[in-house]
Write a protein that holds these residues in place. Structure first.
Motif, PDB file in Angstrom:
ATOM      1  N   GLY A 160     -17.323  24.801  15.206  1.00 58.26           N
ATOM      2  CA  GLY A 160     -17.639  23.803  14.178  1.00 58.26           C
ATOM      3  C   GLY A 160     -16.274  23.624  13.285  1.00 58.26           C
ATOM      4  N   LEU A 161     -15.979  22.565  12.596  1.00 58.32           N
ATOM      5  CA  LEU A 161     -14.974  22.474  11.915  1.00 58.32           C
ATOM      6  C   LEU A 161     -14.973  21.311  10.783  1.00 58.32           C
ATOM      7  CD1 LEU A 161     -13.351  19.745  13.123  1.00 58.32           C
ATOM      8  CD2 LEU A 161     -12.697  21.758  14.893  1.00 58.32           C
ATOM      9  N   HIS A 162     -14.027  21.353   9.978  1.00 58.96           N
ATOM     10  CA  HIS A 162     -13.862  20.191   8.871  1.00 58.96           C
ATOM     11  C   HIS A 162     -12.878  19.199   9.558  1.00 58.96           C
ATOM     12  CE1 HIS A 162     -11.945  18.349   5.225  1.00 58.96           C
ATOM     13  NE2 HIS A 162     -13.113  17.978   5.289  1.00 58.96           N
ATOM     14  N   ALA A 163     -13.283  18.194  10.128  1.00 57.94           N
ATOM     15  CA  ALA A 163     -12.467  17.310  10.786  1.00 57.94           C
ATOM     16  C   ALA A 163     -12.004  16.127   9.689  1.00 57.94           C
ATOM     17  CB  ALA A 163     -13.298  16.193  11.894  1.00 57.94           C
ATOM     18  N   GLY A 164     -12.794  15.946   8.753  1.00 57.55           N
ATOM     19  CA  GLY A 164     -12.186  15.162   7.567  1.00 57.55           C
ATOM     20  C   GLY A 164     -12.957  13.931   7.221  1.00 57.55           C
ATOM     21  N   LEU A 165     -14.170  13.847   7.716  1.00 58.98           N
ATOM     22  CA  LEU A 165     -15.267  12.955   7.560  1.00 58.98           C
ATOM     23  C   LEU A 165     -15.745  13.094   6.300  1.00 58.98           C
ATOM     24  CD1 LEU A 165     -17.204  13.005  11.056  1.00 58.98           C
ATOM     25  CD2 LEU A 165     -15.549  11.184  10.339  1.00 58.98           C
ATOM     26  N   ARG A 166     -15.877  14.340   5.812  1.00 58.02           N
ATOM     27  CA  ARG A 166     -16.316  14.856   4.397  1.00 58.02           C
ATOM     28  C   ARG A 166     -15.179  15.500   3.691  1.00 58.02           C
ATOM     29  NH1 ARG A 166     -21.966  17.862   5.132  1.00 58.02           N
ATOM     30  NH2 ARG A 166     -22.072  17.408   3.144  1.00 58.02           N
ATOM     31  N   LYS A 167     -15.283  15.445   2.333  1.00 54.19           N
ATOM     32  CA  LYS A 167     -14.244  16.010   1.376  1.00 54.19           C
ATOM     33  C   LYS A 167     -13.778  17.382   1.717  1.00 54.19           C
ATOM     34  CE  LYS A 167     -15.113  13.050  -2.449  1.00 54.19           C
ATOM     35  NZ  LYS A 167     -15.593  12.757  -3.816  1.00 54.19           N
ATOM     36  N   VAL A 168     -14.843  18.147   2.068  1.00 54.86           N
ATOM     37  CA  VAL A 168     -14.428  19.682   2.134  1.00 54.86           C
ATOM     38  C   VAL A 168     -15.161  20.440   3.032  1.00 54.86           C
ATOM     39  CG1 VAL A 168     -14.385  21.967   1.141  1.00 54.86           C
ATOM     40  CG2 VAL A 168     -14.250  20.014  -0.576  1.00 54.86           C
ATOM     41  N   LYS A 169     -16.486  20.127   3.385  1.00 51.03           N
ATOM     42  CA  LYS A 169     -17.519  21.036   4.261  1.00 51.03           C
ATOM     43  C   LYS A 169     -17.157  20.871   5.655  1.00 51.03           C
ATOM     44  CE  LYS A 169     -21.378  20.973   0.989  1.00 51.03           C
ATOM     45  NZ  LYS A 169     -22.845  20.706   1.101  1.00 51.03           N
ATOM     46  N   LYS A 170     -17.627  21.278   6.466  1.00 46.05           N
ATOM     47  CA  LYS A 170     -17.691  21.272   7.780  1.00 46.05           C
ATOM     48  C   LYS A 170     -18.386  20.089   8.337  1.00 46.05           C
ATOM     49  CE  LYS A 170     -16.986  26.153   9.356  1.00 46.05           C
ATOM     50  NZ  LYS A 170     -17.084  26.903   7.985  1.00 46.05           N
ATOM     51  N   ASP A 171     -17.796  19.320   9.252  1.00 42.86           N
ATOM     52  CA  ASP A 171     -18.469  18.123   9.439  1.00 42.86           C
ATOM     53  C   ASP A 171     -18.526  17.779  10.868  1.00 42.86           C
ATOM     54  OD1 ASP A 171     -15.914  17.385   9.939  1.00 42.86           O
ATOM     55  OD2 ASP A 171     -15.571  16.289   7.815  1.00 42.86           O
ATOM     56  N   LEU A 194     -18.326   4.507  12.183  1.00 46.58           N
ATOM     57  CA  LEU A 194     -17.328   6.005  12.346  1.00 46.58           C
ATOM     58  C   LEU A 194     -15.873   5.698  12.286  1.00 46.58           C
ATOM     59  CD1 LEU A 194     -19.458   7.577  15.342  1.00 46.58           C
ATOM     60  CD2 LEU A 194     -19.356   8.312  13.138  1.00 46.58           C
ATOM     61  N   PRO A 195     -15.234   6.419  11.735  1.00 51.20           N
ATOM     62  CA  PRO A 195     -13.840   6.510  11.766  1.00 51.20           C
ATOM     63  C   PRO A 195     -13.250   7.068  12.906  1.00 51.20           C
ATOM     64  CG  PRO A 195     -14.532   8.184  10.174  1.00 51.20           C
ATOM     65  CD  PRO A 195     -15.731   7.320  10.758  1.00 51.20           C
ATOM     66  N   MET A 196     -13.128   6.283  14.098  1.00 50.46           N
ATOM     67  CA  MET A 196     -12.996   6.912  15.341  1.00 50.46           C
ATOM     68  C   MET A 196     -11.504   7.809  15.364  1.00 50.46           C
ATOM     69  SD  MET A 196     -15.687   6.346  16.901  1.00 50.46           S
ATOM     70  CE  MET A 196     -15.071   7.126  18.560  1.00 50.46           C
ATOM     71  N   ASP A 197     -10.657   7.302  14.808  1.00 47.00           N
ATOM     72  CA  ASP A 197      -9.465   8.272  14.808  1.00 47.00           C
ATOM     73  C   ASP A 197      -9.668   9.786  14.399  1.00 47.00           C
ATOM     74  OD1 ASP A 197      -9.965   7.403  12.222  1.00 47.00           O
ATOM     75  OD2 ASP A 197      -7.786   7.231  11.509  1.00 47.00           O
ATOM     76  N   ILE A 198     -10.570   9.834  13.170  1.00 44.82           N
ATOM     77  CA  ILE A 198     -11.110  11.277  12.911  1.00 44.82           C
ATOM     78  C   ILE A 198     -12.195  11.920  13.854  1.00 44.82           C
ATOM     79  CG2 ILE A 198     -12.083  12.367  10.767  1.00 44.82           C
ATOM     80  CD1 ILE A 198     -11.348  10.465   8.923  1.00 44.82           C
ATOM     81  N   ILE A 199     -12.826  10.954  14.275  1.00 49.86           N
ATOM     82  CA  ILE A 199     -13.635  11.718  15.456  1.00 49.86           C
ATOM     83  C   ILE A 199     -12.849  12.397  16.618  1.00 49.86           C
ATOM     84  CG2 ILE A 199     -15.466  10.898  16.929  1.00 49.86           C
ATOM     85  CD1 ILE A 199     -16.723  11.342  14.344  1.00 49.86           C
ATOM     86  N   LYS A 200     -12.012  11.462  16.965  1.00 49.92           N
ATOM     87  CA  LYS A 200     -11.097  11.747  18.178  1.00 49.92           C
ATOM     88  C   LYS A 200     -10.264  12.932  17.836  1.00 49.92           C
ATOM     89  CE  LYS A 200      -7.524   9.999  21.397  1.00 49.92           C
ATOM     90  NZ  LYS A 200      -6.634   8.983  21.770  1.00 49.92           N
ATOM     91  N   ASN A 201      -9.767  12.901  16.715  1.00 54.08           N
ATOM     92  CA  ASN A 201      -8.697  14.213  16.393  1.00 54.08           C
ATOM     93  C   ASN A 201      -9.772  15.366  16.107  1.00 54.08           C
ATOM     94  OD1 ASN A 201      -6.565  15.235  15.132  1.00 54.08           O
ATOM     95  ND2 ASN A 201      -7.461  15.680  13.301  1.00 54.08           N
ATOM     96  N   GLY A 202     -11.026  15.237  15.476  1.00 52.37           N
ATOM     97  CA  GLY A 202     -11.981  16.464  15.432  1.00 52.37           C
ATOM     98  C   GLY A 202     -12.310  16.982  16.703  1.00 52.37           C
ATOM     99  N   ILE A 203     -12.597  16.118  17.710  1.00 54.94           N
ATOM    100  CA  ILE A 203     -12.899  16.738  19.233  1.00 54.94           C
ATOM    101  C   ILE A 203     -11.855  17.436  19.773  1.00 54.94           C
ATOM    102  CG2 ILE A 203     -13.479  15.712  21.433  1.00 54.94           C
ATOM    103  CD1 ILE A 203     -15.349  13.562  20.354  1.00 54.94           C
ATOM    104  N   ASN A 204     -10.618  17.070  19.668  1.00 58.92           N
ATOM    105  CA  ASN A 204      -9.615  17.635  20.314  1.00 58.92           C
ATOM    106  C   ASN A 204      -9.192  19.051  19.501  1.00 58.92           C
ATOM    107  OD1 ASN A 204      -8.722  15.482  21.957  1.00 58.92           O
ATOM    108  ND2 ASN A 204      -7.352  14.524  20.370  1.00 58.92           N
ATOM    109  N   GLN A 205      -9.710  19.021  18.293  1.00 58.71           N
ATOM    110  CA  GLN A 205      -9.499  20.477  17.646  1.00 58.71           C
ATOM    111  C   GLN A 205     -10.872  21.453  17.999  1.00 58.71           C
ATOM    112  OE1 GLN A 205      -8.245  20.593  13.538  1.00 58.71           O
ATOM    113  NE2 GLN A 205      -8.514  18.416  13.474  1.00 58.71           N
ATOM    114  N   LEU A 206     -11.786  21.055  18.540  1.00 59.63           N
ATOM    115  CA  LEU A 206     -12.847  21.834  18.743  1.00 59.63           C
ATOM    116  C   LEU A 206     -12.690  22.535  19.977  1.00 59.63           C
ATOM    117  CD1 LEU A 206     -15.866  19.329  18.292  1.00 59.63           C
ATOM    118  CD2 LEU A 206     -15.598  21.340  17.096  1.00 59.63           C
ATOM    119  N   GLU A 207     -12.990  24.082  19.877  1.00 61.79           N
ATOM    120  CA  GLU A 207     -12.905  24.732  20.993  1.00 61.79           C
ATOM    121  C   GLU A 207     -14.356  25.559  21.549  1.00 61.79           C
ATOM    122  OE1 GLU A 207     -10.113  28.000  19.546  1.00 61.79           O
ATOM    123  OE2 GLU A 207      -8.475  26.425  19.167  1.00 61.79           O
TER     124      GLU A 207
END
Length: 404
Positions: free
Chosen positions: A26-37, A128-141
């Motif tokens: 889980g991570l903070h992708a940028g969908l929210r200001k601070v919290k993991k999202d 959904l801001p799909m650019d943020i969604i795509k970037n978040g998925i790419n960062q997940l491990e």
């Protein structure tokens, strides 16, 4: 480690851990200001899957997609989730975005899209801001951390997790669950997402049967504010990696497994009720001697769902007339001349009249963080149970400014 005994069924509640073969992040992708999202959960191998879903007519795109995906072959290998944008009431574009999220996750994991569930919660009506969604998925491990349990939270004050272990055929089986939910909570699913993972080997189709039954007596027996949302679901996966003999309804250990599974859902449901938006008290209602189990459940839900009862509990006011009124609003069979009510074990009503109780003692009891109301309908031998919370000024403050 705490050992729980349920008749002859034994299992242990342990520190939260993933069952064999599960990974998450889980991570903070940028969908929210601070919290993991954003977060995900993944099984090494395709797992048997089952789900229950919101009854709201405006069912969100990710909820419908996950239901369709599970119904195909009753299998999942991963679930991707975000806690900022509900992707509900977003039309055809929302459906395309849910599908894109599913495919992006599958590509990252190297699995079929038909093995990926999608879960979302948050604001309704925004794309959904799909650019943020795509970037978040790419960062997940794929890790053994528990970040996903906080990545699903919205107005929740804390994570809600539980792990239970039991012995089946000399194999250690683990059932682990986590969920989110704080507001828009009411029976028949609500603004809550629940995920239960197990490494048990279970007969095909049986997992859905177990989930349906246990959701009815746990998640569908909680209420915070009487509202149901568009995105809610409970999904469970069983990958069989504990290597026990396949569980069937005829298995000797089947009741033990069901008992442990119930414990997981029951504790998560109570955690949601206790963490209701703005709440200060968990309320548990136990109905005794009902004419039917349905009557018992109905009365219990009516009491925890009454805004007047909830307000009285917040104000620490033993106004038992509100409890009686809530019971009477149902169509349950009630002996109206011989109903009994207890509050935290203190007699409040006897034979439908005020008991001889100490106002001071009763008010002191109402200052507890957990309030237990017991009701005897004197109409049969069945029971019912439900959970809720008090209604506070802070609930209005939170929901008056949710979007802003």
């Amino acid at each position: 480690m705490l050992e729980i005994k349920n008749n002859t069924n034994k299992y242990q509640i342990i520190d939260f851990t993933w069952p064999n073969g599960y990974y998450s992040d889980g991570l903070h992708a940028g969908l929210r200001k601070v919290k993991k999202d954003m977060g995900w959960i993944y099984s090494e191998i395709p797992a048997q899957a089952a789900g229950t879903y919101t009854t709201n007519q405006f069912q969100a795109a990710p909820t419908k997609l996950t239901k369709q995906t599970i119904n195909q072959d009753h299998q999942l290998q991963a679930i991707i989730m975000n806690s900022a944008i509900a992707n509900s009431c977003t039309g055809h574009q929302g459906e395309l975005d849910a599908l894109a999220t599913q495919k992006l996750t599958a590509a990252k994991l190297g699995i079929s899209p038909e093995l990926v569930g999608v879960a979302s919660t948050g604001l309704i009506g925004e794309n959904l801001p799909m650019d943020i969604i795509k970037n978040g998925i790419n960062q997940l491990e794929l890790t053994d951390n528990t970040n996903v349990t906080s990545a699903v939270l919205t107005t929740d004050k804390h994570t809600k997790t539980i792990s239970v272990q039991l012995n089946i055929d000399d194999k250690i089986v683990t059932i682990s669950g986590f969920c989110k939910g704080s507001g828009m909570i009411h029976p028949k699913m609500a603004t809550m997402l629940g995920f239960v993972m197990t490494d048990a080997n279970i007969q095909d189709g049986l997992l859905q049967q177990i989930l349906n039954t246990e959701v009815d007596s746990t998640f569908n027996q909680i209420t915070v504010d009487g509202d149901t949302s568009t995105n809610d679901m409970v999904v469970t996966m069983a990958n069989g990696m504990a290597n026990n003999q396949e569980l069937t309804t005829d298995s000797q250990d089947y009741p033990k497994f069901v008992s442990a599974f119930h414990e997981v859902l029951s504790q998560l449901a109570q955690d949601i009720a206790e963490d209701g938006e703005g709440s200060t008290k968990l309320v548990e209602v136990n109905v005794h001697n009902a004419a039917s189990h349905s009557d018992g459940q109905k009365v219990a839900k009516a009491i925890v769902g009454s805004n007047l009862v909830k307000s009285a509990i917040f104000g620490e006011d033993p106004n038992w007339g509100r409890i009686v009124a809530a019971i009477g609003q149902t169509d349950a069979t009630v002996d109206i001349e011989h109903t009994f009510i207890w509050l935290n074990g203190l007699s409040l009503v006897e034979d439908s009249h005020a008991a001889d109780y100490s106002e001071e003692e009763m008010k002191q009891s109402l200052s507890n963080n957990k309030i237990t109301i017991d009701v005897d309908l004197n109409s049969g031998s069945e029971s019912g149970q439900a959970w809720g919370c008090d209604l506070t000024y802070n609930y209005v403050r939170i929901n008056a400014t949710y979007k802003s």
